[in-house]
Write a protein that holds these residues in place. Structure first.
Motif, PDB file in Angstrom:
ATOM      1  N   PHE A  62       0.860  -1.180   0.000  1.00  0.00           N
ATOM      2  CA  PHE A  62       0.000   0.000   0.000  1.00  0.00           C
ATOM      3  C   PHE A  62       0.896   1.229   0.000  1.00  0.00           C
ATOM      4  CE2 PHE A  62      -2.406  -3.381   2.040  1.00  0.00           C
ATOM      5  CZ  PHE A  62      -3.576  -3.347   1.282  1.00  0.00           C
ATOM      6  N   HIS A  63       0.587   2.168  -0.872  1.00  0.00           N
ATOM      7  CA  HIS A  63       1.393   3.391  -0.906  1.00  0.00           C
ATOM      8  C   HIS A  63       0.726   4.425  -0.019  1.00  0.00           C
ATOM      9  CE1 HIS A  63       3.258   1.468  -4.298  1.00  0.00           C
ATOM     10  NE2 HIS A  63       2.086   1.395  -4.911  1.00  0.00           N
ATOM     11  N   LYS A  64       1.528   5.076   0.779  1.00  0.00           N
ATOM     12  CA  LYS A  64       0.974   6.129   1.602  1.00  0.00           C
ATOM     13  C   LYS A  64       0.837   7.395   0.765  1.00  0.00           C
ATOM     14  CE  LYS A  64       1.155   8.000   6.202  1.00  0.00           C
ATOM     15  NZ  LYS A  64      -0.297   8.122   6.085  1.00  0.00           N
ATOM     16  N   ARG A  65      -0.315   8.041   0.863  1.00  0.00           N
ATOM     17  CA  ARG A  65      -0.520   9.259   0.095  1.00  0.00           C
ATOM     18  C   ARG A  65      -0.057  10.466   0.892  1.00  0.00           C
ATOM     19  NH1 ARG A  65      -3.827   9.693  -4.436  1.00  0.00           N
ATOM     20  NH2 ARG A  65      -4.941   7.789  -5.047  1.00  0.00           N
TER      21      ARG A  65
END
Lengths: 126, 188
Positions: A62-65
């Motif tokens: 999951f990429h952190k925004r």
């Protein structure tokens, strides 16, 4: 493809549904988005909890925004466009498939808008 | 069976199916649900023009283009084979409000008085298609996502910037419908 069918069958691509949503005259769109977020949240939680791997056996990442002002300014501009066209990007494609061929112009214009963003990216506040 | 499919689907069915796209894409190979990226890939593939924002390997993101292609086909299939024979139900209040703006509610998913080729080269067409599309394309990329990327994928993974973006999408929509629209329809 299933996605396009859902868009049409639940009338999410309808210009009227979007008008109703922004006039608070119908619960339909709020129900659709709310349920989708609920199901999405639950599945992401399950994936994290049980460390479910992808079909290729990779860990799901999951990429952190990062917050930037584009979230606000760009978001607002998109909201204006959403209400005029009665479509967010996904339904735009489904509208064309449904036979509203004039929406091809809207699509081309959206591509042009994205292109202009790319051109001006470094000059815009973020 | 076909009868049930032909009727408009209730919100909870659509919501669950759309929500399930999130894990489906993740488990199919770490793909993150987001449709507006397709515009960027189209730019990168067709008109990169040496802009750094479009210099990346778009072919690795091909699935996204197949996905929107599928959405288009799905629209075609649903309309050709599973079409609802009854006219669309629009809430009475919205129908009245639109009537006041001289937009009549017809039987289709979109009002023909706006979304037709005859309007393409008029001021109306310019606003509804060209300006509207432009705002969608420019706004989503500037915001870093659209309803799918921010509101569904972003909120599902509990990202607060996505919540901010979603609130701004809604704010933009409310301003357009309640403040700009009445004025716009008088001018056009």
């Amino acid at each position: 493809m299933l996605f396009g069918i859902v868009f049409v069958k639940a009338e999410i691509i309808s210009w009227y549904r979007i008008q109703e949503m922004f006039r608070l005259h119908s619960f339909h769109m709020y129900g659709v988005i709310g349920t989708a977020v609920g199901v999405g949240m639950l599945s992401v939680w399950l994936i994290k909890k049980f460390k479910i791997k992808t079909m290729q056996g990779e860990t799901v990442v999951f990429h952190k925004r990062q917050f930037h002002w584009g979230n606000v300014i760009g978001g607002f501009l998109f909201g204006l466009g959403w209400a005029i066209t009665g479509a967010c990007p996904g339904p735009l494609f489904a509208q064309i498939g449904s036979g509203f061929l004039v929406v091809i112009v809207t699509l081309l214009s959206a591509v042009a808008g994205t292109w202009l963003y790319g051109l001006l990216q470094n000059k815009l506040p973020h | 069976m076909l009868e049930i499919i032909q009727k408009p689907w209730p919100w909870y069915v659509a919501g669950v199916l759309i929500g399930l796209t999130v894990p489906a894409l993740l488990l199919l190979g770490n793909k993150h649900f987001g449709i507006s990226s397709a515009f960027r890939h189209i730019c990168a593939a067709c008109i990169p023009a040496n802009i750094s924002f479009f210099k990346y390997d778009w072919k690795r993101e091909r699935w996204n283009l197949f996905f929107v292609g599928g959405v288009l086909l799905g629209g075609l299939v649903a309309t050709q084979f599973l079409n609802n024979p009854n006219p669309i139900q629009v809430s009475e209040k919205t129908a009245h409000a639109l009537q006041a703006l001289h937009i009549t509610t017809d039987n289709e998913l979109m009002p023909a008085s706006i979304f037709s080729f005859e309007n393409l080269f008029s001021l109306k067409g310019l606003v509804f298609f060209v300006l509207g599309g432009f705002l969608v394309g420019f706004g989503t990329r500037y915001a870093g996502g659209c309803t799918s990327g921010h509101s569904i994928m972003g909120l599902s993974t509990l990202q607060w910037p996505s919540l901010v973006a979603t609130c701004c999408f809604m704010a933009g929509g409310f301003v357009m419908v309640h403040l700009v629209f009445p004025w716009l329809m008088r001018v056009l």
